[in-house]
Design an enzyme around this catalytic site. Structure first.
Site, PDB file in Angstrom:
ATOM      1  N   ARG A  34       0.823  -1.221   0.000  1.00  0.00           N
ATOM      2  CA  ARG A  34       0.000   0.000   0.000  1.00  0.00           C
ATOM      3  C   ARG A  34       0.848   1.259   0.000  1.00  0.00           C
ATOM      4  NH1 ARG A  34      -4.690  -2.378   3.883  1.00  0.00           N
ATOM      5  NH2 ARG A  34      -6.006  -3.113   2.191  1.00  0.00           N
ATOM      6  N   LYS A 217     -18.588 -16.054   3.753  1.00  0.00           N
ATOM      7  CA  LYS A 217     -20.044 -16.000   3.928  1.00  0.00           C
ATOM      8  C   LYS A 217     -20.800 -15.471   2.714  1.00  0.00           C
ATOM      9  CE  LYS A 217     -19.819 -15.221   8.860  1.00  0.00           C
ATOM     10  NZ  LYS A 217     -19.866 -14.178   9.883  1.00  0.00           N
ATOM     11  N   GLY A 373      -8.859  -7.901  -0.063  1.00  0.00           N
ATOM     12  CA  GLY A 373      -7.658  -8.299   0.665  1.00  0.00           C
ATOM     13  C   GLY A 373      -7.245  -9.746   0.479  1.00  0.00           C
ATOM     14  N   GLY A 396     -14.189  -3.680  -0.077  1.00  0.00           N
ATOM     15  CA  GLY A 396     -15.563  -3.170  -0.067  1.00  0.00           C
ATOM     16  C   GLY A 396     -15.780  -2.098  -1.122  1.00  0.00           C
TER      17      GLY A 396
HETATM   18  P1  AMP Z   1     -14.235 -12.964   3.456  1.00  0.00           P
HETATM   19  O1  AMP Z   1     -13.659 -12.087   4.508  1.00  0.00           O
HETATM   20  O2  AMP Z   1     -15.695 -13.249   3.617  1.00  0.00           O
HETATM   21  O3  AMP Z   1     -13.861 -12.549   2.054  1.00  0.00           O
HETATM   22  O4  AMP Z   1     -13.583 -14.391   3.699  1.00  0.00           O
HETATM   23  C1  AMP Z   1     -12.218 -14.646   3.592  1.00  0.00           C
HETATM   24  C2  AMP Z   1     -11.915 -15.822   4.475  1.00  0.00           C
HETATM   25  O5  AMP Z   1     -12.720 -16.911   4.082  1.00  0.00           O
HETATM   26  C3  AMP Z   1     -10.498 -16.292   4.408  1.00  0.00           C
HETATM   27  O6  AMP Z   1      -9.860 -15.979   5.623  1.00  0.00           O
HETATM   28  C4  AMP Z   1     -10.637 -17.806   4.227  1.00  0.00           C
HETATM   29  O7  AMP Z   1      -9.803 -18.536   5.104  1.00  0.00           O
HETATM   30  C5  AMP Z   1     -12.076 -18.051   4.564  1.00  0.00           C
HETATM   31  N1  AMP Z   1     -12.612 -19.274   3.950  1.00  0.00           N
HETATM   32  C6  AMP Z   1     -12.583 -19.631   2.673  1.00  0.00           C
HETATM   33  N2  AMP Z   1     -13.091 -20.862   2.512  1.00  0.00           N
HETATM   34  C7  AMP Z   1     -13.459 -21.310   3.732  1.00  0.00           C
HETATM   35  C8  AMP Z   1     -14.033 -22.506   4.224  1.00  0.00           C
HETATM   36  N3  AMP Z   1     -14.340 -23.504   3.402  1.00  0.00           N
HETATM   37  N4  AMP Z   1     -14.246 -22.627   5.551  1.00  0.00           N
HETATM   38  C9  AMP Z   1     -13.931 -21.610   6.379  1.00  0.00           C
HETATM   39  N5  AMP Z   1     -13.393 -20.433   5.969  1.00  0.00           N
HETATM   40  C10 AMP Z   1     -13.159 -20.298   4.668  1.00  0.00           C
END
Ligand code: AMP
Length: 415
Positions: A34, A217, A373, A396
């Site tokens: 950054r 999620k 990120g 975001g």
């Molecule tokens: P987000 O912040 O929603 O973009 O999610 C990113 C995070 O999702 C990363 O830290 C990944 O480790 C996690 N992630 C990806 N796949 C899985 C999974 N199958 N189970 C749990 N966490 C996950």
């Protein structure tokens, strides 16, 4: 005004950058991407003969001083990157003298803006359901205006080069712009590039367009997923959300991450994709682990039939093939969010398959944009960042821009 057309000589420029860099245990910068990202803008101002007041946030200190998030820790890294001394102002709201004393070519770094609740403009210590909340909010908005005016008073010209926070209407990202006329405010080079990359994705979509949304999620990505449904030909949904979709369709997901209150939403997404003729690609098999750790025992199973005590942590071989097929032929690609727990070296295969397919498509002429990120961390980990068309600094902000929302940080400059 554009940064290329502005003559900074003899001017004081206040520049909002995103120096929210990761720090190690010892307070040392572990990834200076950054800082390097802002250099073209900062150097242009200094080389023109201007002086620089740099401002940024770091972390989420919630409106009060916290040494863990002090920007003083990165002062030397900024100095090294710029190749000149950097002065430091411990109090953003009381830096008039330090700013006034700056000579052409000199640099002043302000302390973390988010040590001041005025930066974000959200009332502190009062809950939203409190009857006095609205009053407190109004009062804080007034304080935010004053804080922004104070920051503006340090300089002749305002430059916003912090794309990562452009979707926030904060004192330093948007409100401050009201104190400058159109000839004395502009986007920095990084922002210009980000805006151009979003424009490339949205204005002239070369088809097929494949979007890959991953991460943990569905709930945090639903806005962009629904929006993309009107634009894409292929939509890959991967990562943790796989298991919400599997369960919604009657699957057994063991201990996998699953949003039980989003099962209807998942079914709705499947239905909408059908109606709109979007090829929705979901995981069919996964690498299940017997614990959430890199050294867990693993096996490949159907996403619909994960035994109790096991959890899906990465995409399986069949799924990886399906993902790659939907990516390789694409001419426009957007990737946000990993396909597995890529932080664990043993669960990177899904994300790696995606990154490799994106690189192949890019070599065949596709425009590929990677943002957020974690997907950026993936392409860095796989050393593929320079093999995609554009790596965005926004998470975001990028998603909101792709949703077609007007970002306050950009709107404030154009006003
Ligand atoms: P987000 O912040 O929603 O973009 O999610 C990113 C995070 O999702 C990363 O830290 C990944 O480790 C996690 N992630 C990806 N796949 C899985 C999974 N199958 N189970 C749990 N966490 C996950």
């Amino acid at each position: 005004m554009t940064i290329d057309n502005y003559k900074f000589n003899g001017k004081k420029a206040i520049v909002r950058v995103d120096f929210n860099v990761p720090l190690g245990e010892n307070g040392k910068v572990t990834d200076d991407t950054r800082i390097r990202g802002a250099l073209p803008t900062l150097k242009k101002i200094l080389e023109d003969g201007g002086s620089l007041i740099i401002m940024s946030h770091m972390g989420k200190p919630k409106g009060k001083f916290n040494p863990k998030y002090s920007l003083e820790q990165i002062k030397d890294d900024v100095a090294k990157a710029l190749g000149r001394d950097v002065k430091f102002a411990k109090d953003c709201a009381d830096a008039s003298e330090a700013a006034a004393n700056l000579k052409p070519g000199e640099v002043l770094l302000l302390e973390n803006l988010r040590f001041y609740p005025e930066e974000e403009g959200k009332p502190v210590g009062i809950e939203k359901d409190d009857p006095k909340y609205e009053e407190a909010k109004k009062e804080m908005k007034e304080r935010q205006k004053e804080f922004a005016k104070k920051l503006a008073s340090y300089a002749d010209v305002y430059v916003n080069d912090a794309f990562g926070t452009a979707h926030r209407k904060h004192a330093s990202t948007a409100v401050i712009a009201d104190s400058f006329d159109a000839d004395n405010k502009m986007l920095g080079y990084l922002m210009e590039k980000e805006v151009q990359a979003v424009d490339n994705i949205l204005s002239d979509i070369k088809r097929p367009f494949t979007a890959i949304m991953g991460g943990s999620k569905v709930s945090t990505k639903i806005g962009i997923i629904e929006n993309l449904m009107d634009k894409v030909d292929n939509l890959i949904l991967c990562g943790g959300m796989t298991y919400t979709f599997a369960k919604a369709q009657g699957g057994k997901v063991g201990n996998s991450i699953c949003e039980n209150d989003k099962l209807d939403l998942a079914l709705d997404i499947i239905k909408k994709a059908k109606e709109k003729g979007v090829n929705l690609v979901l995981g069919t098999d996964c690498i299940a682990a017997d614990s959430f750790s890199n050294d867990a025992k693993t096996m490949v199973v159907s996403c619909m039939d994960i035994p109790d005590g096991w959890e899906g942590l990465d995409a399986g071989p069949e799924t990886r093939k399906a993902f790659a097929n939907a990516i390789k032929g694409a001419k426009t690609i957007l990737w946000n969010g990993p396909a597995g727990v890529f932080e664990f070296d043993n669960f990177t295969a899904g994300s790696r398959a995606i990154a490799e397919a994106i690189v192949e498509a890019t070599n065949n002429g596709a425009f590929s944009l990677v943002g957020g990120g974690d997907s950026v961390a993936c392409v860095n980990k796989f050393e593929m960042a320079d093999q995609v068309s554009y790596v965005s600094t926004g998470g975001g902000a990028l998603l909101e821009a792709i949703e077609g929302k007007i970002l306050p940080g950009i709107a404030a400059i154009k006003k």
